[in-house]
Design an enzyme around this catalytic site. Structure first.
Site: not given
Ligand code: PMT
Length: 398
Positions: A210-213, A277
């Site tokens: 995943t990512n930091h959004s 994102a």
């Protein structure tokens, strides 16, 4: 903006009740007529005399005056008010509002109120983060209650985290924004999609990419579009945020799920803002069991996801399509490339090189780029950033 507005200020039993004095003073200064209802416990934190002096009216606590039997009618109070503002709102009061418990004058007034309702929660960080509190917040927001988010910082317990009631000045700004939104329903009849948050790409039943959004930017845009009267479908990856008032939320996990949901909604939409994102790559295959560790390195083969914005852009017609570009280098050229490749009306560039911009925080610093112009904006709150973006949408909407 607040001149002549009738505001019931509800105060509940929280240490943040001391801030209600300043809040009341500011409301009166702005020209509002204020009546204060306190819960019995609130009187332990701030005196009725203080609030009566500041609001210039007697404080209401009980259903009736025990001296002369006179009723404090919650029904006529509810009818009188243009807004019921509960600040501070404890976890207890929020839970009662959610379930319809009516064991004090403030709660009966809430149930009778035909006006807008706004709450400014205040509590310890763990109480605020608790799944029950979050669920109650979500329910209240879905029912149209405006949530004035608490800030993060040092709490009365000595712990540090999110739960501190918003400052009175900030509450005033949000109250004004709620009234302003009423007058400015410039996008009435328009249907917008907003994508927000991070996608989750499973590797096995336990792990994912995943990512930091956090979804904050996209949620602020959805909220602003809804405030201006648009019908908004918020297609969202996993976040901890409550659903903005008046917004329909569609929860998804992976980039593929987001693609399917967005393409489906695009058929009836007048525009879309692609703020999510989205993973560009996903594991080629998902193991159906937990991958066991060994002494060897592990290689996971990734394949490309579908580009949602590009798909909408290929079938745009005269609708409005807004994309984001999250960059770390060569920002302007990369953003301009996205503008063209995805057939966007404009692209919102945010760079992780700018302090306070991008993921996670409550601020952003953006440059809006279209085929003819480039507008740089200073660092501002994500709510104000959303306003700037929606102003631009209004200008380009055909
Ligand atoms: O959620 P917050 O914590 O508030 O953070 C906000 C944010 C930083 C996530 C937001 O401001 C932002 O920049 N969103 C876009 C992030 C991104 O993925 O940018 P990108 O440059 O990789 O993608 C370009 C555009 O194509 C974006 O509009 C993206 O939504 C879209 N895209 C990307 C890949 C894909 N498969 N499909 C897409 O639609």
């Amino acid at each position: 903006m607040l001149n002549g507005k009738h505001i019931i200020l509800g105060i509940t039993g929280s240490i943040a009740a001391y801030k209600a004095a300043m809040l009341c003073r500011l409301l009166v200064k702005e020209g509002a007529e204020v009546r204060v209802i306190m819960t019995p416990l609130a009187k332990q934190f701030i005196t009725p005399l203080t609030m009566a002096t500041l609001s210039k009216h007697p404080i209401l606590v009980e259903f009736f005056n025990p001296e002369n039997g006179e009723w404090n009618s919650h029904v006529s109070l509810g009818e009188w008010a243009d807004m019921l503002l509960i600040a501070p709102a404890t976890a207890n009061t929020m839970a009662k509002m959610t379930t319809g418990i009516a064991d004090n004058l403030l709660l009966t007034t809430y149930l009778s109120a035909r006006s807008k309702v706004a709450i400014a929660p205040a509590m310890d960080l763990d109480m605020y983060a608790h799944v029950t509190t979050q669920q109650n917040l979500k329910t209240l927001a879905e029912r149209g209650v405006a949530i004035i988010e608490p800030g993060a910082g040092e709490l009365a317990s000595g712990l540090v985290g999110k739960g501190r009631m918003a400052e009175p000045e900030e509450i005033i700004e949000q109250v004004k924004a709620i009234f302003a939104a009423e007058c400015k329903r410039t996008l009435s009849g328009k249907r917008y999609i907003v994508t927000a948050g991070a996608t989750i790409e499973p590797i096995d039943p336990v792990r994912y990419i995943t990512n930091h959004s956090t979804g904050k930017m996209g949620y602020a845009i959805a909220e602003e579009l809804a405030r201006r009267g648009a019908e908004v479908k918020l297609i969202t990856g996993r976040t901890a945020l409550p659903t903005p008032q008046g917004v329909e939320r569609i929860d998804v996990l992976s980039a593929e799920d987001m693609y399917n949901a967005t393409v489906k909604e695009w058929e009836l939409a007048d525009g879309a803002v692609m703020c999510a994102a989205v993973a560009d790559y996903t594991p080629k295959s998902v193991a159906d069991h937990k991958l066991k560790k060994s002494d060897d390195d592990l290689t996971i083969e990734l394949c490309r996801t579908k580009d949602i914005a590009k798909e909408l852009g290929s079938n745009k017609g005269n609708r409005t399509l807004v994309g984001f570009a999250l960059e770390t280098d060569n920002e302007r050229a990369n953003a301009e490339g996205k503008l063209q490749r995805k057939n966007l009306d404009f692209v919102v560039l945010n760079s992780l090189r700018d302090k306070g911009a991008g993921f996670g925080g409550d601020t952003n610093k953006i440059t809006i780029i279209d085929n003819n112009s480039r507008e740089e904006h200073p660092l501002m709150s994500k709510h104000d950033t959303a306003k700037v973006i929606v102003d631009k949408i209004e200008r380009v909407t055909r």
